[in-house]
Enzyme design. Sequence first.
Site, PDB file in Angstrom:
ATOM      1  N   VAL A   1      24.107 -10.462   3.331  1.00 56.57           N
ATOM      2  CA  VAL A   1      22.690 -10.309   3.604  1.00 56.57           C
ATOM      3  C   VAL A   1      22.423 -10.836   5.007  1.00 56.57           C
ATOM      4  O   VAL A   1      22.750 -11.983   5.297  1.00 56.57           O
ATOM      5  CB  VAL A   1      21.830 -11.104   2.589  1.00 56.57           C
TER       6      VAL A   1
ATOM      7  N   ALA B   1      18.316 -16.899  12.659  1.00 58.24           N
ATOM      8  CA  ALA B   1      18.327 -18.348  12.790  1.00 58.24           C
ATOM      9  C   ALA B   1      16.983 -18.949  12.399  1.00 58.24           C
ATOM     10  O   ALA B   1      16.923 -20.022  11.824  1.00 58.24           O
ATOM     11  CB  ALA B   1      18.681 -18.728  14.225  1.00 58.24           C
TER      12      ALA B   1
ATOM     13  N   LYS C   1       7.864 -10.928  11.009  1.00 59.05           N
ATOM     14  CA  LYS C   1       8.841 -12.007  10.957  1.00 59.05           C
ATOM     15  C   LYS C   1       8.396 -13.047   9.943  1.00 59.05           C
ATOM     16  O   LYS C   1       7.268 -13.532   9.989  1.00 59.05           O
ATOM     17  CB  LYS C   1       9.000 -12.646  12.337  1.00 59.05           C
TER      18      LYS C   1
ATOM     19  N   ASP D   1      15.135 -18.373  26.533  1.00 59.18           N
ATOM     20  CA  ASP D   1      16.161 -17.707  25.726  1.00 59.18           C
ATOM     21  C   ASP D   1      16.304 -16.235  26.110  1.00 59.18           C
ATOM     22  O   ASP D   1      16.314 -15.354  25.243  1.00 59.18           O
ATOM     23  CB  ASP D   1      15.834 -17.840  24.237  1.00 59.18           C
TER      24      ASP D   1
END
EC number: 2.7.11.25
Length: 467
Positions: free
Chosen positions: A144, A148, A167, A253
Amino acid sequence: MEYMSTGSDEKEEIDLLINHLNVSEVLDIMENLYASEEPAVYEPSLMTMCPDSNQNKEHSESLLRSGQEVPWLSSVRYGTVEDLLAFANHISNTTKHFYRCRPQESGILLNMVISPQNGRYQIDSDVLLVPWKLTYRSIGSGFVPRGAFGKVYLAQDMKTKKRMACKLIPVDQFKPSDVEIQACFRHENIAELYGAVLWGDTVHLFMEAGEGGSVLEKLESCGPMREFEIIWVTKHVLKGLDFLHSKKVIHHDIKPSNIVFMSTKAVLVDFGLSVQMTEDVYLPKDLRGTEIYMSPEVILCRGHSTKADIYSLGATLIHMQTGTPPWVKRYPRSAYPSYLYIIHKQAPPLEDIAGDCSPGMRELIEAALERNPNHRPKAADLLKHEALNPPREDQPRCQSLDSALFDRKRLLSRKELELPENIADSSCTGSTEESEVLRRQRSLYIDLGALAGYFNIVRGPPTLEYG
């Protein structure tokens, strides 16, 4: 992205089925199916309470115990950015145990593409949530996908028909920074945040969805990108960074999985690590980012600025042109579990720049990877670099992915008999029998063909890396 083995035969069958589903057809079927049925009830997961002595927590909990309504938690409604930030701060300052007692969902919406009904926004009756179809990897049905910081679903509002990325973040892991930057700063190259809704003890963030997947997904499925594709992506990323940096925001990031394709643009996603500086230098309390793309000054934790994003973009450019992140070929992950020391001692990774890189692009990458941040150019300066502004005769005729797809369709129609039967499939298989030259000759025309419905290579928005 991580993969967690479930060991369940039933789960294997479901995953295997999902991998072969057409998301559009699923949404249409579910829309008709639930039209005459009772709304499904969202069951929050049972999670243990984490004690905290925070004063805001105690105040909220005392109101909940007394049966009084807590501000921001009574319904799902439209509001301002300030309302959303207040909502985010409130739920992050209250222990998750007490959200299990809430009679209904609550949230703040910034865009009318989401249509609540009488203060409610319920799964399956007001919005459909469908797991992303795994279009690129064949990872086996016993796994699955898990991100993070949260899972991502394809969402469709039942009234407006708007499709979004949703999300899911457990409330105990949710931070106001997960919504602050996207809520406060709007730009065409930043994924727009539509709102946040709390169901049980899970926060659902609704945002703009990328139809073409992420840069990482394209690299993993189709190999290195051609230089004009890299130019197209880089210009959009730099426009987004130029805007953020003008507001003293560090993304922290920048990497292929956080750059997402739309039909006419590329956008930045995942601002959970972003900060807005109050001084010229940001003094971190922790290490922020993905180490393989980190700049030397970030690793030192002695202070850095928006120039750290420029270095990360330089590392990302190497990944786009070679198909492999910097350092990895020379220092395999199996032998080097961490690259922090290597980056500290040996940065920048100029040896990893592609051998067939043009002189102009090499110059741009070297400038972005300048070890001294004071000598590193700004995003606005890189946008003017000649490598990103080639002569007109050297530019492809297409100015967007949509026009590229149209041009490619006409070309394929004329030369259909000359093309190998498996050209579409081979562009995703990454066959070792193909030469690197042929892989690099393929363009975004074929790889992102599904944007216009021509091929079945990329289907829908990005998977778990979307953020």
